[in-house]
Design a protein around this motif. Structure first.
Motif, PDB file in Angstrom:
ATOM      1  N   SER A 232       0.832  -1.208   0.000  1.00 56.48           N
ATOM      2  CA  SER A 232       0.000   0.000   0.000  1.00 56.48           C
ATOM      3  C   SER A 232       0.863   1.253   0.000  1.00 56.48           C
ATOM      4  O   SER A 232       0.495   2.255  -0.606  1.00 56.48           O
ATOM      5  N   TRP A 233       1.989   1.189   0.670  1.00 57.68           N
ATOM      6  CA  TRP A 233       2.858   2.368   0.711  1.00 57.68           C
ATOM      7  C   TRP A 233       3.417   2.659  -0.688  1.00 57.68           C
ATOM      8  O   TRP A 233       3.593   3.808  -1.072  1.00 57.68           O
ATOM      9  N   ALA A 234       3.693   1.618  -1.456  1.00 58.01           N
ATOM     10  CA  ALA A 234       4.362   1.803  -2.744  1.00 58.01           C
ATOM     11  C   ALA A 234       3.401   1.999  -3.905  1.00 58.01           C
ATOM     12  O   ALA A 234       3.825   2.378  -4.986  1.00 58.01           O
ATOM     13  N   GLN A 235       2.122   1.740  -3.696  1.00 62.25           N
ATOM     14  CA  GLN A 235       1.181   1.777  -4.818  1.00 62.25           C
ATOM     15  C   GLN A 235       1.173   3.157  -5.487  1.00 62.25           C
ATOM     16  O   GLN A 235       1.113   4.188  -4.845  1.00 62.25           O
ATOM     17  N   PHE A 236       1.245   3.128  -6.801  1.00 57.21           N
ATOM     18  CA  PHE A 236       1.419   4.367  -7.558  1.00 57.21           C
ATOM     19  C   PHE A 236       0.287   4.584  -8.550  1.00 57.21           C
ATOM     20  O   PHE A 236      -0.233   5.682  -8.711  1.00 57.21           O
TER      21      PHE A 236
END
Lengths: 303, 312
Positions: A232-236
């Motif tokens: 979730s932190w990396a979702q772009f």
């Protein structure tokens, strides 16, 4: 006859051993040599982020050695950490990721428990389905999801597009299948006698789950949590499509869209932002690497 | 007061014991409980994955304003466009090249890590896995800056070796090279970790037996290591093929598909067509072209996974 054979075997064996250890020493040296080369390849971008983040814009635009900081300064960090925008992105990312982790766990732990231990009609199909869902990439679904959100918004009057909270509903589609999949694996590895004993002692299914399965499968749970958080932190892609105004953006999108003003790239700040954005997963990973790797290798994951 | 209520409740319950018991039995039955435990998962998959997937099929048959059913004309329109074929070609080049290099580098580095004494392995493993942990959008920004046309750190370094400035992202060949390089950099650690786990699971006795039989390094690799790792190699490669084929972040940030759309993948082109040019049906249509490849890879993976399940 027999002594002769032993005599012959003696020295030849010794020589072979000697060459083996020499081979091994060389293999070790070569291994270290190539590991250093690969480490340089793998670590160049993050190190370069750090180097650039410590430079002033003047030093960045001066044609000096880009691999060294001559006048280190923390001004980029100060500027970013005092700007409302950046803190807003960071806050949005944190809130979303933490909520997604909680939602993911609430969905995938009971589901994995049901699929691992309690056979019901269609449970095998569902387990396979979960796995297949995990293979469907975000880049296949962003257009229909975008349209769906727009339709729901028109029908109900609830604003969904350009709101950060919609991401909390969308991200679990990326995290839940994998987390369920590895939790199934961990739960299935728990000996049946444990929960059978609990059931005989009169524990309900829910008690069995909370008192036995969750504590015993805690390493798997931690791995799944880390995975859900990192994803979730990396979702772009989803935030890029579903959110546009500055106060709704998450970190990756915020940095790539707002810090680049026209054709002017403020590289010092971009790199600082990228480094700060990479920090939470890196910190978690530094402490919980073994769980993360266990999670990666438990079920095969995306790469 | 409470006692009275309880007293009243008791005969009432006794009045229809069989019905209540059967309802309670149904609710407590294993399969019912299990179904309710799995219900959120089923709903999530049905509403946010399956439904959009089919909805995207429907969207692909509409005209640009989404007012009229146009059948397959979006598809035939795509077939006539040169950019589409370029995207097909580039997606294949990108995915295949990147996966091959990721698998190779992962395999080689896994052996090096496996070679060194166990005490130092954790440290090396940690360092080598860093690219995988950093969000790709963040690390790609670092690469973008390394590739920068005027202040490129790479060109600065290369100039010492007398290699002229390379237009990393401005030239089709180098732009393709760059996106593949970044993808390999990002994805290789994943292979490394999977292969390392596979290597560790090969029993030492097999190598000892091979050594006693006089096998050399190459024979040990070919007849022991590779057969033992075959399953993991196959699954990891197929997985990575899916993810690489559907990649978005790296190309979007690094080149946005440029120069002249030559680095577009299905995902980035679908984004440009569907969201940026707001032709949602055409965008849906473009992204649907990923489905056949994904389906083939998925079938192979499923076969391997079920095989693994049977062995266990």
């Amino acid at each position: 006859m027999s002594t002769l054979a032993i005599d012959k075997a003696g020295p030849s064996r010794k020589v072979k051993l000697g060459s083996m250890s020499r081979d091994r020493a060389w293999a070790l040296r070569w291994s270290y040599f190539f590991l250093v080369l690969f480490a340089i390849f793998f670590l160049t971008p993050p190190v370069y982020m750090l180097i650039t983040s410590l430079k002033s814009s003047a030093e960045i635009s001066a044609a000096t050695n880009p691999w060294w900081v001559f006048h280190p300064t923390l001004s980029n960090y100060v500027e970013l950490l005092t700007s409302n925008q950046f803190l807003r992105f960071f806050w949005n990312s944190s809130i979303i990721s933490i909520t997604v982790v909680i939602v993911t766990m609430m969905i995938s732990i009971p589901a994995a428990f049901a699929l691992a231990r309690m056979k019901f009609w269609g449970s095998a199909t569902l387990a396979t389905g979960v796995f297949l869902t995990y293979l469907i990439p975000d880049s296949l679904l962003f257009i229909p999801l975008f349209k769906m959100l727009a339709v729901v918004q028109d029908l109900t009057g609830i604003t969904l597009l350009n709101r950060w909270y919609v991401l909390v509903f969308i991200y679990p589609t990326l995290t839940v299948p994998f987390c369920t999949w590895i939790m199934i694996g961990y739960f299935a590895s728990i000996p049946k006698e444990l929960d059978e004993a609990a059931l005989i002692d009169g524990a309900s299914w829910l008690q069995t789950l909370t008192r036995i399965f969750i504590p015993v499968a805690l390493p798997g749970l931690i791995a799944a949590t880390i995975f859900a958080f990192t994803v979730s932190w990396a979702q772009f892609l989803y935030p890029l499509v579903f959110t546009t105004s500055v106060d709704q953006l998450v970190l990756p999108v915020g940095i790539t869209t707002t810090l680049i003003k026209g054709d002017v790239f403020n590289w010092g700040q971009i790199m600082t932002g990228a480094l700060l954005g990479a920090a939470p997963p890196l910190i978690i990973y530094a402490f919980l690497m073994d769980y993360y790797i266990a999670g990666l290798t438990a079920g095969a994951t995306k790469g | 007061m409470a006692d009275v209520v309880l007293e009243q409740g008791r005969p009432a319950r006794a009045a229809s014991p069989s019905r209540r018991a059967s309802l309670r039995n149904t609710l407590q039955r294993k399969s019912t409980v299990a179904f309710f435990l799995a219900l959120p998962l089923i709903l999530l998959i049905a509403m946010l994955v399956l439904y959009p997937a089919f909805y995207s099929l429907y969207l692909a048959t509409l005209n640009k304003a989404m007012t009229k059913f146009v059948g397959l004309s979006n598809f035939t329109f795509l077939f006539k466009r040169e950019t589409f074929w370029m995207v097909v070609k580039q997606s294949c080049i990108f995915a295949i090249t990147a996966v091959v290099f990721k698998a190779l580098i992962g395999f080689i580095v896994a052996h090096f890590v496996h070679n060194i004494p166990a005490r130092g392995q954790r440290k090396w493993r940690g360092m080598l896995l860093v690219p995988w942990v950093i969000p790709p959008a963040m690390s790609t920004l670092a690469w973008l800056w390394l590739f920068d046309p005027s202040y490129s750190a790479f060109n600065y370094t290369l100039s010492f070796f007398g290699v002229g400035p390379i237009p990393w992202l401005g030239d089709t060949f180098w732009a393709r090279f760059a996106v593949i390089l970044v993808n390999v950099w990002y994805g290789a650690p994943f292979f490394l970790i999977m292969y390392l786990a596979a290597l560790k699971s090969v029993p030492d006795q097999l190598y000892e037996a091979a050594a006693i039989d006089g096998a050399n390094w190459w024979q040990k690799m070919w007849y022991v290591t590779l057969p033992m790792m075959r399953n993991i190699i196959a699954i990891t490669t197929l997985f990575s093929l899916i993810v690489t084929f559907a990649n978005f972040d790296i190309v979007r940030i690094l080149t946005s598909g440029g120069p002249l759309d030559t680095t577009h993948l299905f995902a980035t082109w679908a984004f440009q067509v569907g969201i940026q040019s707001s032709d949602i049906p055409l965008g849906a249509c473009v992204s649907l072209f990923m489905v056949p490849i994904l389906a083939v890879a998925a079938i192979f993976i499923l076969r391997d996974v079920s095989k693994r399940g049977n062995e266990a």
